[in-house]
Design a protein around this motif. Sequence first.
Motif, PDB file in Angstrom:
ATOM      1  N   UNK A 131     -49.605   9.704   8.122  1.00  0.00           N
ATOM      2  CA  UNK A 131     -50.143  10.255   7.041  1.00  0.00           C
ATOM      3  C   UNK A 131     -50.349   9.560   5.722  1.00  0.00           C
ATOM      4  N   UNK A 132     -49.400   8.847   5.490  1.00  0.00           N
ATOM      5  CA  UNK A 132     -48.789   8.189   4.362  1.00  0.00           C
ATOM      6  C   UNK A 132     -48.091   7.054   4.589  1.00  0.00           C
ATOM      7  N   UNK A 133     -48.240   5.893   4.146  1.00  0.00           N
ATOM      8  CA  UNK A 133     -47.151   4.702   4.461  1.00  0.00           C
ATOM      9  C   UNK A 133     -46.713   3.976   3.371  1.00  0.00           C
ATOM     10  N   UNK A 134     -45.666   3.393   3.401  1.00  0.00           N
ATOM     11  CA  UNK A 134     -45.308   2.340   2.371  1.00  0.00           C
ATOM     12  C   UNK A 134     -44.730   1.081   2.859  1.00  0.00           C
ATOM     13  N   UNK A 135     -45.334  -0.040   2.616  1.00  0.00           N
ATOM     14  CA  UNK A 135     -45.173  -1.418   3.161  1.00  0.00           C
ATOM     15  C   UNK A 135     -44.041  -2.015   2.054  1.00  0.00           C
ATOM     16  N   UNK A 136     -43.011  -2.532   2.762  1.00  0.00           N
ATOM     17  CA  UNK A 136     -41.925  -2.883   1.830  1.00  0.00           C
ATOM     18  C   UNK A 136     -42.281  -4.765   1.867  1.00  0.00           C
ATOM     19  N   UNK A 137     -41.791  -5.236   0.857  1.00  0.00           N
ATOM     20  CA  UNK A 137     -41.737  -6.722   0.901  1.00  0.00           C
ATOM     21  C   UNK A 137     -40.540  -7.326   1.748  1.00  0.00           C
ATOM     22  N   UNK A 138     -40.680  -8.575   1.878  1.00  0.00           N
ATOM     23  CA  UNK A 138     -39.562  -9.314   2.396  1.00  0.00           C
ATOM     24  C   UNK A 138     -38.293  -9.163   1.987  1.00  0.00           C
ATOM     25  N   UNK A 139     -38.194  -8.742   0.589  1.00  0.00           N
ATOM     26  CA  UNK A 139     -36.878  -8.624   0.100  1.00  0.00           C
ATOM     27  C   UNK A 139     -36.468  -7.489  -0.366  1.00  0.00           C
ATOM     28  N   UNK A 140     -36.967  -6.384   0.598  1.00  0.00           N
ATOM     29  CA  UNK A 140     -37.043  -4.958   0.396  1.00  0.00           C
ATOM     30  C   UNK A 140     -35.377  -4.374   0.197  1.00  0.00           C
ATOM     31  N   UNK A 141     -35.326  -3.291  -0.584  1.00  0.00           N
ATOM     32  CA  UNK A 141     -34.109  -2.712  -0.747  1.00  0.00           C
ATOM     33  C   UNK A 141     -33.170  -2.099   0.515  1.00  0.00           C
ATOM     34  N   UNK A 142     -34.106  -1.926   1.604  1.00  0.00           N
ATOM     35  CA  UNK A 142     -33.344  -1.308   2.762  1.00  0.00           C
ATOM     36  C   UNK A 142     -32.824  -2.551   3.370  1.00  0.00           C
ATOM     37  N   UNK A 143     -33.306  -3.919   3.281  1.00  0.00           N
ATOM     38  CA  UNK A 143     -32.849  -5.068   3.985  1.00  0.00           C
ATOM     39  C   UNK A 143     -31.592  -5.424   2.802  1.00  0.00           C
ATOM     40  N   UNK A 144     -31.531  -5.300   1.693  1.00  0.00           N
ATOM     41  CA  UNK A 144     -30.327  -5.838   0.560  1.00  0.00           C
ATOM     42  C   UNK A 144     -29.388  -4.934   0.962  1.00  0.00           C
ATOM     43  N   UNK A 145     -29.797  -3.460   1.332  1.00  0.00           N
ATOM     44  CA  UNK A 145     -28.562  -2.354   1.608  1.00  0.00           C
ATOM     45  C   UNK A 145     -28.116  -2.448   2.967  1.00  0.00           C
ATOM     46  N   UNK A 146     -28.624  -3.491   3.714  1.00  0.00           N
ATOM     47  CA  UNK A 146     -28.337  -3.767   5.208  1.00  0.00           C
ATOM     48  C   UNK A 146     -28.478  -2.197   5.957  1.00  0.00           C
TER      49      UNK A 146
END
Length: 178
Positions: A131-146
């Motif tokens: 329905x709805x999408x968010x695209x994260x950049x390469x240095x996204x917070x999910x990756x930073x928080x592992x």
Amino acid sequence: MDKNFSSMPFGKKVEYLWMYYKIWLVILAVIIGAIYLGCTMYKGRHTTVLLNIAVTGGDSQKAEELNKDFCKYAGIDEKDGIIRIQANIPEDGGSLSSKTALTTLVGADAVDVLICGGDVYKEYDKQDGFQKTIEFSEDNILKKKKIISYDDAYAAIMVNAQNQKMAETFFEYLEQLK
């Protein structure tokens, strides 16, 4: 009971008990199993799931931190219900086992929000599954928080989301993390 029971070695005691009392031990095991199953079923029926999130290639321990942070953000207390995050689906380039696991969850309406890599996202997007999408950049917070380890990350509300309002709230939370 045998007079010499107390002087028997442990192995002989077990053998003796099994030989003479096996039916009672089996009955006891069945009763304990039935009680455990009943308690588990009762707990499952009386637990309110506020949101189901699936994270492909996620770290379960880090996902729990995300869960706690989101609960604080949304003002969710334990008595309100639980946020279920399943981060045990591998991000392995679309192997049969990971596809089967994710397809089973989506088909059972057990995924409101999917956080995944580009390959999985494109596959479900072709089927109009979001329905709805968010695209994260390469240095996204999910990756930073592992929580995830891949660069091209997407979060999407599934078309068949059962907890629409809470999914929208989770998206607001993710947007402010971006």
